[in-house]
Enzyme design. Structure first.
Site, short mmCIF file in Angstrom:
data_model
loop_
_atom_site.label_atom_id
_atom_site.label_comp_id
_atom_site.label_asym_id
_atom_site.label_seq_id
_atom_site.Cartn_x
_atom_site.Cartn_y
_atom_site.Cartn_z
N CYS A 1 -4.87 27.75 -14.75
CA CYS A 1 -5.02 29.19 -14.89
C CYS A 1 -4.11 29.63 -16.03
CB CYS A 1 -4.61 29.91 -13.60
SG CYS A 1 -4.50 31.69 -13.83
N CYS B 1 -0.66 35.94 -13.56
CA CYS B 1 -1.10 35.39 -12.28
C CYS B 1 0.13 35.28 -11.37
CB CYS B 1 -1.73 34.02 -12.49
SG CYS B 1 -2.30 33.24 -10.99
N ASP C 1 -2.95 -1.78 -3.54
CA ASP C 1 -2.37 -3.11 -3.39
C ASP C 1 -3.11 -3.95 -2.35
OD1 ASP C 1 -0.56 -2.43 -5.24
OD2 ASP C 1 1.20 -2.51 -3.92
N CYS D 1 -9.62 31.31 -11.03
CA CYS D 1 -8.35 31.12 -10.33
C CYS D 1 -8.42 31.70 -8.91
CB CYS D 1 -7.24 31.79 -11.11
SG CYS D 1 -5.66 31.75 -10.25
N ARG E 1 11.80 -9.02 -15.00
CA ARG E 1 11.24 -10.31 -14.61
C ARG E 1 10.16 -10.77 -15.59
NH1 ARG E 1 7.83 -11.03 -9.06
NH2 ARG E 1 6.34 -9.92 -10.36
N TYR F 1 20.17 -8.67 -4.83
CA TYR F 1 19.96 -9.58 -3.71
C TYR F 1 20.14 -11.06 -4.02
CZ TYR F 1 15.28 -9.10 -5.75
OH TYR F 1 14.22 -9.01 -6.61
N SER G 1 8.15 -15.13 -7.88
CA SER G 1 7.57 -14.17 -6.95
C SER G 1 7.90 -14.65 -5.53
CB SER G 1 6.07 -14.11 -7.19
OG SER G 1 5.47 -13.24 -6.28
N LEU G 2 7.26 -14.11 -4.53
CA LEU G 2 7.47 -14.56 -3.15
C LEU G 2 6.12 -14.80 -2.51
CD1 LEU G 2 10.11 -11.92 -1.95
CD2 LEU G 2 10.53 -14.38 -2.18
N LYS H 1 12.31 -5.52 1.90
CA LYS H 1 11.63 -5.78 0.64
C LYS H 1 11.47 -4.45 -0.10
CE LYS H 1 7.87 -8.24 -1.49
NZ LYS H 1 7.21 -7.20 -2.27
N LYS I 1 4.56 -8.65 4.67
CA LYS I 1 4.11 -7.36 4.13
C LYS I 1 3.60 -6.47 5.25
CE LYS I 1 3.46 -7.94 -0.61
NZ LYS I 1 2.77 -7.22 -1.66
N ASP J 1 10.48 -1.80 -2.76
CA ASP J 1 9.30 -1.67 -3.60
C ASP J 1 9.71 -1.11 -4.95
OD1 ASP J 1 6.69 -2.08 -4.06
OD2 ASP J 1 5.95 -0.37 -2.90
N GLU K 1 16.60 -5.50 -7.31
CA GLU K 1 15.43 -4.63 -7.44
C GLU K 1 15.88 -3.23 -7.87
OE1 GLU K 1 12.73 -6.34 -6.84
OE2 GLU K 1 11.12 -4.93 -6.34
N CYS L 1 -5.70 34.88 -9.02
CA CYS L 1 -5.89 36.10 -9.82
C CYS L 1 -7.33 36.30 -10.30
CB CYS L 1 -4.96 36.09 -11.02
SG CYS L 1 -5.46 34.89 -12.26
N GLU M 1 16.07 -9.36 4.91
CA GLU M 1 16.38 -8.24 4.01
C GLU M 1 15.15 -7.34 3.89
OE1 GLU M 1 17.49 -10.00 0.26
OE2 GLU M 1 18.73 -11.48 1.28
N TYR N 1 -6.00 -5.53 -3.83
CA TYR N 1 -5.59 -6.63 -4.71
C TYR N 1 -5.21 -7.85 -3.87
CZ TYR N 1 -2.98 -9.27 -8.19
OH TYR N 1 -2.55 -10.27 -9.02
N ASP N 2 -4.43 -7.60 -2.83
CA ASP N 2 -3.98 -8.72 -1.98
C ASP N 2 -5.17 -9.43 -1.32
OD1 ASP N 2 -1.42 -8.09 -2.65
OD2 ASP N 2 -0.93 -7.08 -0.77
N1 LIG Z 1 -2.85 -2.83 -7.23
C1 LIG Z 1 -2.96 -3.71 -8.20
O1 LIG Z 1 -3.81 -3.60 -9.07
C2 LIG Z 1 -1.99 -4.85 -8.25
C3 LIG Z 1 -2.03 -5.75 -9.34
C4 LIG Z 1 -1.09 -6.78 -9.36
C5 LIG Z 1 -0.15 -6.91 -8.33
N2 LIG Z 1 -0.16 -6.02 -7.31
C6 LIG Z 1 0.79 -6.12 -6.19
O2 LIG Z 1 1.93 -6.80 -6.55
C7 LIG Z 1 2.22 -7.80 -5.59
C8 LIG Z 1 2.58 -9.06 -6.28
O3 LIG Z 1 3.69 -8.78 -7.04
P1 LIG Z 1 4.91 -9.76 -7.14
O4 LIG Z 1 4.49 -11.05 -7.70
O5 LIG Z 1 5.95 -8.98 -7.81
O6 LIG Z 1 5.28 -10.11 -5.67
P2 LIG Z 1 5.85 -9.25 -4.52
O7 LIG Z 1 6.22 -7.90 -4.97
O8 LIG Z 1 4.88 -9.33 -3.43
O9 LIG Z 1 7.16 -10.07 -4.14
C9 LIG Z 1 8.13 -10.58 -5.05
C10 LIG Z 1 9.12 -9.56 -5.49
O10 LIG Z 1 9.71 -8.91 -4.41
C11 LIG Z 1 10.83 -8.24 -4.90
N3 LIG Z 1 11.85 -8.05 -3.85
C12 LIG Z 1 12.09 -6.87 -3.22
N4 LIG Z 1 13.07 -6.97 -2.34
C13 LIG Z 1 13.50 -8.25 -2.38
C14 LIG Z 1 14.52 -8.95 -1.70
N5 LIG Z 1 15.28 -8.38 -0.77
N6 LIG Z 1 14.70 -10.25 -2.00
C15 LIG Z 1 13.91 -10.86 -2.92
N7 LIG Z 1 12.93 -10.24 -3.61
C16 LIG Z 1 12.72 -8.95 -3.34
C17 LIG Z 1 11.27 -8.98 -6.10
O11 LIG Z 1 11.07 -8.16 -7.22
C18 LIG Z 1 10.31 -10.11 -6.21
O12 LIG Z 1 10.03 -10.43 -7.54
C19 LIG Z 1 0.98 -8.01 -4.77
O13 LIG Z 1 1.32 -8.01 -3.42
C20 LIG Z 1 0.09 -6.85 -5.12
O14 LIG Z 1 -0.04 -6.00 -3.99
C21 LIG Z 1 -1.04 -5.01 -7.25
ZN LIG Z 2 -4.40 32.79 -11.73
#
Ligand SMILES: NC(=O)c1ccc[n+]([C@@H]2O[C@H](COP(=O)([O-])OP(=O)(O)OC[C@H]3O[C@@H](n4cnc5c(N)ncnc54)[C@H](O)[C@@H]3O)[C@@H](O)[C@H]2O)c1
Ligand SMILES: [Zn+2]
Length: 672
Positions: free
Chosen positions: A426, A431, A38, A408, A140, A226, A87-88, A119, A314, A121, A174, A411, A117, A41-42
């Site tokens: 294995c 084993c 992530d 292995c 969503r 939420y 999103s946020l 966040k 974040k 995951d 979530e 074994c 609050e 990506y960010d």
């Molecule tokens: N690794 C990758 O390839 C890849 C690809 C795309 C996106 N991403 C990740 O996804 C993120 C973007 O995703 P996103 O648009 O869902 O944004 P986000 O996850 O950064 O934030 C928005 C989401 O937070 C959630 N959330 C959790 N707790 C919450 C709370 N208390 N109140 C409100 N919302 C809450 C909700 O689902 C909301 O939609 C990026 O930060 C990125 O790191 C990663």
């Molecule tokens: Zn073995």
């Protein structure tokens, strides 16, 4: 940095970034299997934002900065959201939070407070209730349209089917997977040679967007709600008020929350939870800060992608570099051989880390990991640290490709890298790492079905060195059995009798009992029907096996690999000498078909008042399809079947996170 790029350079880079981010998003949102961390990506996303800010004419309609989420999955019906699910915006430092606060204070002329609050995951979901009854759940999706996941969401026990007041409303929140469930799920997947989920969020998303509700039911998801974007017949005037009302209605919210007047206090909350993060039973990736008053929220409004009245702080990436000393290979209960990196000790997320997961041999090869390499390790909260990449620039000149094990570590028998798997395995059933598992599988109900000889006794026999390979069961003597706990004269005789009886089983039970990779009860029966004797199966060519309907290269190869082992030869010889039957006795066919239902071998409790059947009628049906129905709920219970007015047993099941089914769901499983 964006400051020094020319317009032409920027245009090229914007195109490239959009292409890259789109690919990563597809992997992340649609496949639920991200290919980069992530943080990476960010970083790319931020670069795009900066370029677009510098050259606003470069902002394209389909830029990831203008869109929410990803494409919708096939197989679910699409549902339009009444109001978009956004999103946020993100903040990555205290300064960025202060800038957010300045924007808010400039735009508002009245007093305001912040609701803080955690966040979560996980994955965002919208739940609709009509007159207090749960009606629909939608993901969503791309923000305007989501996937209808009502059936799957119904299996989540923390989502009430009835509110405490008959209100019509939409609640959003979530869905998440607790850390322990996530780790257990990945361990299981690793053992099965399946791809592991990168984090709990992808695991939750993959679980909810699975076409089989049974999979969802089996994976212990939970929810924190939420927001209340729609509410009829009642009003709230703040975010904190909405959360409190949801509590009263039985909609689960996260109690870890607080309201503050100043951004300084908000920052203290952020730091507090950054420290507590690893102690929480679920994964969080930051703190969400929301202007509390709804009137102020309305004044502030929205961008195309996110509310202007909220921001997500974040937590920083928890990564470190260290040197790879050696790789340890260990054998799991199913024979999967997994690599663990042993590294120079390094501080990471508040703990000293010296071991990290390398997941499997394929990932190691893909990353070209070598001894002596400088590697990047990552640790997210409580999750097992993992090696994410090699710093190739720091590779020693004399570095050699890693020499992968061929035998292995326990074994010494030759390891297999099966076609469809990412892991080494294995295959030796004797084993020691796998022996217990193999022994209890051998005696289990769908295999040799030895009465009174369950998993526990099989393991005890192994520990007492009475049995090592399945053939040993047939050479046991009474005085040996008397050494075991709780086995007296009479029960020893019964056990010997049951073992003796199992010699007469038809071939398919023995085939299944051998625990050949990919050979389940159904495949075992087809093989027995086709080849009639163990010898016939042993001699069968890959082509002959593949010619059986429903069997392919994977099963065929696994069977050939199994019979190629010397240990297997020996095992079969000893079984034969003990007069264990190795021929197919067709008459068992129907019995086996009937026994492999969804409920086979499941321990079930029925409670409450049912609609169509009495409890004992339903019990009989379940027993006929292979289940064990007991009276009280315990950790060993697989499912609780709850009717009307289910009382304390339901509470207990919820407490133990045991899946709850209703009568209708049961009947759908039983009557094909
Ligand atoms: N690794 C990758 O390839 C890849 C690809 C795309 C996106 N991403 C990740 O996804 C993120 C973007 O995703 P996103 O648009 O869902 O944004 P986000 O996850 O950064 O934030 C928005 C989401 O937070 C959630 N959330 C959790 N707790 C919450 C709370 N208390 N109140 C409100 N919302 C809450 C909700 O689902 C909301 O939609 C990026 O930060 C990125 O790191 C990663
Ligand atoms: Zn073995």
């Amino acid at each position: 940095m964006a400051e020094d790029v020319s317009f032409d350079q920027a245009r090229k880079r914007v195109d490239e970034l959009i292409l890259l981010l789109d690919q990563y998003s597809h992997q992340y949102y649609v496949m639920d299997q991200p290919t980069i961390p992530d943080e990476e990506y960010d970083r790319l996303y931020r670069e795009l934002v900066e370029l677009e800010e510098k050259y606003p004419t470069l902002v394209q309609n389909d830029s990831p900065t203008q869109r929410v989420g990803g494409a919708l999955l096939e197989g679910f019906s699409k549902v339009q959201h009444d109001t978009p699910m956004l999103s946020l915006d993100n903040a990555f430092s205290k300064e960025e939070l202060q800038e957010f606060d300045q924007r808010i204070s400039k735009a508002l002329d009245s007093a305001y407070a912040y609701q803080c609050e955690l966040k979560m995951d996980g994955l965002a979901v919208s739940l609709k209730y009509e007159e207090g009854k749960f009606k629909q759940a939608v993901t969503r999706g791309n923000g305007t349209e989501g996937e209808d996941v009502t059936t799957n969401v119904k299996t989540i026990r923390s989502i009430p089917l009835n509110l405490k007041e008959p209100l019509t409303l939409e609640a959003r929140g979530e869905i998440y997977m607790p850390k322990t469930s996530f780790i257990a799920l990945n361990q299981k997947r690793e053992e099965q040679g399946a791809a592991v989920f990168a984090n709990p969020r992808n695991a939750a998303a993959g679980t909810i967007r699975n076409l089989d509700p049974k999979v969802t039911a089996s994976r212990n998801l939970s929810v924190f709600l939420y927001s209340l974007p729609r509410l009829e017949g009642k009003a709230v005037d703040s975010q904190s008020g909405a959360l409190n009302l949801m509590d009263e209605l039985g909609l689960k919210t996260n109690p870890e929350r607080r309201v503050y007047e100043s951004i300084e206090d908000v920052w203290d909350f952020v730091e507090e939870y950054q420290n507590k993060r690893s102690d929480l039973p679920y994964e969080i990736d930051g703190i969400v800060i929301k202007v509390n008053e709804l009137t102020n929220q309305e004044k502030l409004g929205y961008t195309v992608k996110a509310p202007k009245w909220a921001i997500a702080y974040k937590f920083p990436a928890e990564e470190a570099e260290t040197r790879l000393q050696t790789v340890e290979w260990s054998v799991g209960r199913t024979g999967v051989v997994t690599p663990t990196a042993i590294m120079d000790a390094v501080q990471l997320a508040g703990t000293t880390v010296q071991r990290a997961s390398l997941h499997n041999v394929d990932l190691m090869k893909e990353k070209d990991i070598r001894l002596g390499d400088t590697v990047v390790v990552r640790k997210a909260g409580d999750i097992i640290p993992e090696v994410i990449k090699v710093v190739k620039d720091k590779r020693p000149d004399d570095s050699q490709p890693y020499d992968y094990p061929t035998h292995c570590p326990v074994c010494g028998s030759e390891l297999m890298h099966l076609e469809d798997e990412v892991a080494l395995r294995c295959m030796n059933p004797a084993c020691s790492a796998q022996a217990k598992e193999k022994l209890s599988h051998f005696v289990s109900r769908n295999a040799m079905n030895i009465d009174g000889l369950g998993e526990r006794i099989a393991e005890q026999m192994y520990d007492e060195a009475l049995v090592e390979s399945p053939a040993d069961f047939y050479y046991l003597k009474k005085d040996q059995l008397l050494k075991l706990d709780k086995i007296a004269d009479k029960s020893a005789e019964n056990l010997l009798k049951a073992i003796e009886n199992s010699k007469e089983n038809s071939l398919e039970r023995l085939i299944f009992g051998l625990g050949i990779r990919h050979v389940g009860t159904k495949a075992a029966r087809l093989l027995a029907e086709e080849f009639l004797t163990m010898e016939g199966l042993r001699q069968a060519s890959k082509e002959q096996i593949e010619a059986i309907e429903g069997m392919g290269e994977v099963i065929a190869e696994s069977i050939r690999a199994f019979f190629a082992l010397e240990e297997v030869d020996h095992l079969l010889k000893r079984l034969k000498e003990a007069a264990v039957n190795m021929e197919y006795k067709g008459k068992r066919k129907e019995e086996i078909e009937q026994k492999t239902t969804f409920f086979t071998d499941k321990t079930i409790v029925i409670t409450g008042k049912l609609e169509k059947f009495t409890r004992s009628e339903l019990k009989e049906k379940l027993v006929n399809s292979g289940a064990k129905v007991t009276g009280s709920v315990s950790r060993n219970t697989d499912y609780l079947i709850a009717g009307e007015d289910a009382g304390s047993k339901l509470d207990k099941a919820n407490e133990l996170s045991i899946p709850v089914l209703n009568e209708q769901q049961v009947l759908e499983e039983i009557d094909e």
